[in-house]
Design an enzyme around this catalytic site. Sequence first.
Site, short mmCIF file in Angstrom:
data_model
loop_
_atom_site.label_atom_id
_atom_site.label_comp_id
_atom_site.label_asym_id
_atom_site.label_seq_id
_atom_site.Cartn_x
_atom_site.Cartn_y
_atom_site.Cartn_z
N TYR A 4 48.61 70.88 62.91
CA TYR A 4 49.59 70.26 62.11
C TYR A 4 49.88 68.77 63.04
CZ TYR A 4 50.59 74.17 59.45
OH TYR A 4 50.51 75.40 58.51
N SER B 80 53.85 77.65 51.11
CA SER B 80 54.08 76.95 49.86
C SER B 80 54.65 77.67 48.87
CB SER B 80 52.66 76.58 49.44
OG SER B 80 52.84 75.40 48.59
N LEU C 294 57.22 76.82 47.14
CA LEU C 294 57.64 75.74 46.56
C LEU C 294 56.62 74.91 45.80
CD1 LEU C 294 60.80 73.98 48.09
CD2 LEU C 294 60.76 75.92 46.45
N ALA C 295 55.29 75.49 45.75
CA ALA C 295 54.14 75.09 45.12
C ALA C 295 53.92 73.59 45.74
CB ALA C 295 54.10 75.35 43.76
N GLY D 85 56.15 71.14 46.37
CA GLY D 85 56.91 70.44 45.84
C GLY D 85 57.12 70.43 44.32
#
Length: 343
Positions: A55, A208, A210-211, A213
């Site tokens: 990251y 993820s 929230l997929a 976004g």
Amino acid sequence: MQLRTLGRTGVKVSPLCLGAMMFGAWGNTDHDDSIAIIHRALDAGVNFIDTADVYSRGESEEIVGKALAGGRRDSVVLATKVHGKMHDDDPNQFGNTRRWIVQEVDNSLRRLKTDWIDLYQIHRPEPDTEIDETLGALSDLVRAGKVRCIGSSTFPPSQIVEAQWVAQRRGRERFVCEQPPYSLLHRAVEAEVLPVCAKYGMGVIPWSPLAGGWLSGKYAKGGESPASSRRAQMIPARYDMSVPANQRKLEAAQALGELAEESGHTLIELALAFVMRHPAVTAPIIGPRTMEQLDSQLPALETSLSDDVLDRIDEIVPPGLSVNPDERGWDPPWLSDSALRRR
């Protein structure tokens, strides 16, 4: 806050894990602001933080290390990952080999300003490296005290099982946790990954939820287009609205948004509470870039979904299926490399 046990480790973690992917060059470049977000999450009762060496090429780990300085480290369950490419020209600064793992763990420890990592995860599978070599290197790190326990991320079910068998037969440390992609739009892991993890007593910390976004609530009918999002600049294919599967994702997200409103929740609360509700899940990973995003996600800790709402969700996205089946989180080379599927 009711804490949960991470697999069979006995370690207690909060039902939400703070993901640090967006701290640094990939997201929030203001270190002080990123540290303030981490501190807000800790003050709210979150005691579980996940990052990775790749990251922002180590910058995320450095920010987390700064945030945990001054006495906060001991009360945090700290997770990071290894595998990602850390040098553009050196092919050996990558992957799941013993050579790289034993070198990179020291780099992560230095960036995180700590003497030990609570959960050290293999970020993705690597077909070129035997899982026994990887587990052997990780086992040595556990015995050396640099790592407390080990896990995998985005492994298909067959490789999750293989790693468990190899650990048992070769006397290696075993993966105690898996980190798969899981959300209201990506439910494929319900078919095999989550049951396999439950069978082997593994914790599950989905990424993820929230997929990417899509479940942020920004894309209500007549609202912003996914193609204009920050993520669309990084991975345009997943937000290209000329792709039929992406159009289906938008329609499902809008239907889920309407359901959330009817049930008295925001879409973010609905999405996070749904993932937290699965009996195999330990803690979904939230990845806020701003304080406002964190504040919109923390209320999910107090959100409870009724069986009626869960049934309505199943009507919009059936269990065990993903709206876009091509989004696996990791492309198996035996499917993406045509030479491996043709004679």
